[in-house]
Design a protein around this motif. Structure first.
Motif, PDB file in Angstrom:
ATOM      1  N   LEU A 161       0.832  -1.231  -0.370  1.00 24.72           N
ATOM      2  CA  LEU A 161       0.002   0.039  -0.242  1.00 24.72           C
ATOM      3  C   LEU A 161       1.018   0.898  -0.235  1.00 24.72           C
ATOM      4  O   LEU A 161       0.980   2.393  -0.588  1.00 24.72           O
ATOM      5  CB  LEU A 161      -1.158  -0.018   1.286  1.00 24.72           C
ATOM      6  CG  LEU A 161      -2.416   0.912   1.565  1.00 24.72           C
ATOM      7  CD1 LEU A 161      -2.976   0.713   0.678  1.00 24.72           C
ATOM      8  CD2 LEU A 161      -2.847   1.045   2.428  1.00 24.72           C
ATOM      9  N   ILE A 162       1.575   0.832   0.847  1.00 22.66           N
ATOM     10  CA  ILE A 162       2.646   3.182   1.854  1.00 22.66           C
ATOM     11  C   ILE A 162       3.258   3.121   0.017  1.00 22.66           C
ATOM     12  O   ILE A 162       3.655   3.635  -0.768  1.00 22.66           O
ATOM     13  CB  ILE A 162       3.769   2.315   2.497  1.00 22.66           C
ATOM     14  CG1 ILE A 162       2.747   2.383   3.350  1.00 22.66           C
ATOM     15  CG2 ILE A 162       4.487   3.346   1.971  1.00 22.66           C
ATOM     16  CD1 ILE A 162       3.690   1.702   5.044  1.00 22.66           C
ATOM     17  N   LEU A 163       4.015   1.530  -0.916  1.00 24.08           N
ATOM     18  CA  LEU A 163       5.068   1.829  -1.941  1.00 24.08           C
ATOM     19  C   LEU A 163       4.129   1.926  -3.472  1.00 24.08           C
ATOM     20  O   LEU A 163       4.716   2.954  -4.136  1.00 24.08           O
ATOM     21  CB  LEU A 163       5.693   0.146  -2.039  1.00 24.08           C
ATOM     22  CG  LEU A 163       6.730  -0.289  -1.269  1.00 24.08           C
ATOM     23  CD1 LEU A 163       6.779  -1.878  -1.620  1.00 24.08           C
ATOM     24  CD2 LEU A 163       7.560   1.074  -1.228  1.00 24.08           C
ATOM     25  N   GLU A 164       2.735   1.481  -3.439  1.00 23.51           N
ATOM     26  CA  GLU A 164       1.906   1.482  -4.592  1.00 23.51           C
ATOM     27  C   GLU A 164       1.516   4.125  -4.455  1.00 23.51           C
ATOM     28  O   GLU A 164       1.583   3.838  -5.163  1.00 23.51           O
ATOM     29  CB  GLU A 164       0.868   1.267  -4.926  1.00 23.51           C
ATOM     30  CG  GLU A 164       1.377  -0.214  -5.506  1.00 23.51           C
ATOM     31  CD  GLU A 164       0.490  -1.215  -5.000  1.00 23.51           C
ATOM     32  OE1 GLU A 164      -0.717  -0.702  -4.834  1.00 23.51           O
ATOM     33  OE2 GLU A 164       1.110  -2.519  -6.107  1.00 23.51           O
ATOM     34  N   ARG A 165       1.599   3.543  -3.297  1.00 25.07           N
ATOM     35  CA  ARG A 165       0.686   4.993  -2.781  1.00 25.07           C
ATOM     36  C   ARG A 165       2.043   5.759  -2.833  1.00 25.07           C
ATOM     37  O   ARG A 165       1.707   7.439  -3.460  1.00 25.07           O
ATOM     38  CB  ARG A 165       0.067   4.807  -1.395  1.00 25.07           C
ATOM     39  CG  ARG A 165      -0.198   6.737  -1.085  1.00 25.07           C
ATOM     40  CD  ARG A 165      -0.118   6.609   0.199  1.00 25.07           C
ATOM     41  NE  ARG A 165       1.026   6.846   1.045  1.00 25.07           N
ATOM     42  CZ  ARG A 165       0.985   6.173   1.675  1.00 25.07           C
ATOM     43  NH1 ARG A 165       0.701   6.576   2.644  1.00 25.07           N
ATOM     44  NH2 ARG A 165       2.571   6.731   2.532  1.00 25.07           N
ATOM     45  N   ASP A 166       3.034   6.326  -2.910  1.00 22.76           N
ATOM     46  CA  ASP A 166       4.122   7.090  -3.082  1.00 22.76           C
ATOM     47  C   ASP A 166       4.854   6.837  -4.498  1.00 22.76           C
ATOM     48  O   ASP A 166       5.591   7.792  -4.384  1.00 22.76           O
ATOM     49  CB  ASP A 166       5.083   6.638  -1.840  1.00 22.76           C
ATOM     50  CG  ASP A 166       4.646   7.344  -0.453  1.00 22.76           C
ATOM     51  OD1 ASP A 166       3.382   7.703  -0.510  1.00 22.76           O
ATOM     52  OD2 ASP A 166       4.963   6.795   0.816  1.00 22.76           O
ATOM     53  N   PHE A 167       5.440   5.342  -5.145  1.00 22.87           N
ATOM     54  CA  PHE A 167       5.318   5.390  -6.023  1.00 22.87           C
ATOM     55  C   PHE A 167       5.692   6.825  -6.968  1.00 22.87           C
ATOM     56  O   PHE A 167       6.776   7.068  -7.339  1.00 22.87           O
ATOM     57  CB  PHE A 167       5.082   4.062  -6.907  1.00 22.87           C
ATOM     58  CG  PHE A 167       5.633   3.922  -8.429  1.00 22.87           C
ATOM     59  CD1 PHE A 167       6.994   2.820  -7.796  1.00 22.87           C
ATOM     60  CD2 PHE A 167       5.386   4.064  -9.114  1.00 22.87           C
ATOM     61  CE1 PHE A 167       7.835   2.315  -8.322  1.00 22.87           C
ATOM     62  CE2 PHE A 167       6.402   4.144 -10.189  1.00 22.87           C
ATOM     63  CZ  PHE A 167       7.869   2.955  -9.799  1.00 22.87           C
ATOM     64  N   HIS A 168       5.295   7.294  -7.758  1.00 21.13           N
ATOM     65  CA  HIS A 168       4.510   8.481  -8.086  1.00 21.13           C
ATOM     66  C   HIS A 168       5.027  10.405  -8.149  1.00 21.13           C
ATOM     67  O   HIS A 168       5.539  10.527  -8.795  1.00 21.13           O
ATOM     68  CB  HIS A 168       3.656   8.392  -8.968  1.00 21.13           C
ATOM     69  CG  HIS A 168       3.321   7.601  -9.609  1.00 21.13           C
ATOM     70  ND1 HIS A 168       3.211   7.238 -10.820  1.00 21.13           N
ATOM     71  CD2 HIS A 168       1.716   6.776  -9.229  1.00 21.13           C
ATOM     72  CE1 HIS A 168       2.335   5.800 -11.258  1.00 21.13           C
ATOM     73  NE2 HIS A 168       1.637   5.564 -10.095  1.00 21.13           N
ATOM     74  N   SER A 171      11.693   9.583  -5.842  1.00 22.54           N
ATOM     75  CA  SER A 171      12.907   9.672  -7.035  1.00 22.54           C
ATOM     76  C   SER A 171      12.994   8.659  -7.373  1.00 22.54           C
ATOM     77  O   SER A 171      12.569   7.334  -7.336  1.00 22.54           O
ATOM     78  CB  SER A 171      13.990   9.626  -6.013  1.00 22.54           C
ATOM     79  OG  SER A 171      14.058   8.690  -5.136  1.00 22.54           O
ATOM     80  N   ALA A 172      13.663   7.931  -8.532  1.00 18.16           N
ATOM     81  CA  ALA A 172      13.932   7.097  -9.664  1.00 18.16           C
ATOM     82  C   ALA A 172      14.564   6.024  -8.351  1.00 18.16           C
ATOM     83  O   ALA A 172      14.206   4.439  -8.799  1.00 18.16           O
ATOM     84  CB  ALA A 172      15.231   7.443 -10.439  1.00 18.16           C
ATOM     85  N   ALA A 173      15.270   6.111  -7.507  1.00 19.32           N
ATOM     86  CA  ALA A 173      16.224   5.343  -6.940  1.00 19.32           C
ATOM     87  C   ALA A 173      15.232   4.877  -5.862  1.00 19.32           C
ATOM     88  O   ALA A 173      14.904   3.611  -5.824  1.00 19.32           O
ATOM     89  CB  ALA A 173      16.986   5.256  -5.521  1.00 19.32           C
ATOM     90  N   PHE A 174      14.031   5.566  -5.238  1.00 22.12           N
ATOM     91  CA  PHE A 174      12.763   5.304  -5.023  1.00 22.12           C
ATOM     92  C   PHE A 174      11.930   4.311  -5.558  1.00 22.12           C
ATOM     93  O   PHE A 174      11.642   2.602  -5.298  1.00 22.12           O
ATOM     94  CB  PHE A 174      11.691   6.024  -4.410  1.00 22.12           C
ATOM     95  CG  PHE A 174      10.809   5.773  -2.935  1.00 22.12           C
ATOM     96  CD1 PHE A 174      11.215   4.797  -1.875  1.00 22.12           C
ATOM     97  CD2 PHE A 174       9.834   5.134  -3.943  1.00 22.12           C
ATOM     98  CE1 PHE A 174       9.614   4.745  -0.934  1.00 22.12           C
ATOM     99  CE2 PHE A 174       8.516   4.364  -2.976  1.00 22.12           C
ATOM    100  CZ  PHE A 174       8.195   4.474  -2.351  1.00 22.12           C
ATOM    101  N   LYS A 175      11.625   4.679  -6.620  1.00 25.48           N
ATOM    102  CA  LYS A 175      10.833   3.330  -7.561  1.00 25.48           C
ATOM    103  C   LYS A 175      11.814   2.300  -7.981  1.00 25.48           C
ATOM    104  O   LYS A 175      11.302   1.437  -7.653  1.00 25.48           O
ATOM    105  CB  LYS A 175      10.784   4.276  -9.176  1.00 25.48           C
ATOM    106  CG  LYS A 175      10.057   5.664  -8.773  1.00 25.48           C
ATOM    107  CD  LYS A 175       9.740   6.657 -10.127  1.00 25.48           C
ATOM    108  CE  LYS A 175       9.315   7.850  -9.645  1.00 25.48           C
ATOM    109  NZ  LYS A 175       8.672   8.954 -10.916  1.00 25.48           N
ATOM    110  N   ALA A 176      12.961   2.057  -8.040  1.00 20.96           N
ATOM    111  CA  ALA A 176      14.183   0.827  -8.901  1.00 20.96           C
ATOM    112  C   ALA A 176      13.778   0.027  -7.284  1.00 20.96           C
ATOM    113  O   ALA A 176      13.093  -1.087  -7.843  1.00 20.96           O
ATOM    114  CB  ALA A 176      15.555   1.309  -9.068  1.00 20.96           C
TER     115      ALA A 176
END
Length: 188
Positions: A161-168, A171-176
């Motif tokens: 839930l947290i990862l999908e919520r914050d994904f957009h 940063s690029a590093a977080f997304k990777a």
């Protein structure tokens, strides 16, 4: 070495790998200094606090089992750490603990890391994930939570839930890192 001397020595620790490794080896050679380093780490408003975190992280990287006698002190107070440069090594230590606990290699961490320690580590990692902290502590927290999710059914749904919520918005590093963790979770 007295605590005052140790505090003064930490003035000479910088970001260089050599300095951090040197002082990590000092700790491993004299483990009686570890409580002193923890005390300095938990002087959370002091500019020397992150330096204590850096050498503690390197010590744990060299020998994670050296922290075992101090797990209660570490886990009880680590949530107080708020300086960016201290949060990253604390998050990394949590990841080291999780990797040792869930790793295939034998480790005394498997017996020493108790459920009360798990709870504190998990709580801190979720704090890193939901609060405005730099990407490195978040990345280490993701890995740590992924590992603890093997034993705690509720972690994966919350983490996803947290990862999908914050994904957009991250940063690029977080997304990777998030993509990597999400892929691992979906395989299960």
């Amino acid at each position: 070495m007295t605590s005052n001397t140790l505090y003064q020595e930490l003035n000479y620790v910088n970001h260089s790998r050599e300095k951090r490794l040197y002082y990590a080896n000092v700790l491993l050679a004299d483990t009686s200094l570890i409580p002193e380093v923890l005390d300095i780490l938990f002087m959370v408003d002091d500019k020397i606090s992150p330096r204590a975190a850096w050498i503690l992280e390197f010590m744990c990287g060299e020998n994670i089992e050296a922290i075992i006698p101090y797990l209660d002190q570490l886990t009880e107070h680590m949530s107080k750490v708020h300086l960016d440069s201290a949060q990253r090594p604390v998050a990394k230590i949590c990841e080291y603990l999780a990797k040792a606990y869930y790793g295939k290699e034998p480790s005394k961490i498997k017996q020493a890391l108790l459920s009360r320690h798990h709870e504190k580590i998990i709580e801190l990692c979720f704090d890193f994930m939901i609060n405005d902290v730099k990407v490195a502590p978040k990345a280490y927290a993701m890995n740590t939570l992924h590992l603890f999710g093997k034993d705690y059914d509720w972690i994966y749904p919350e983490l996803v839930l947290i990862l999908e919520r914050d994904f957009h918005t991250q940063s690029a590093a977080f997304k990777a890192r998030a993509r990597h963790i999400l892929k691992k979770i979906k395989k299960k």
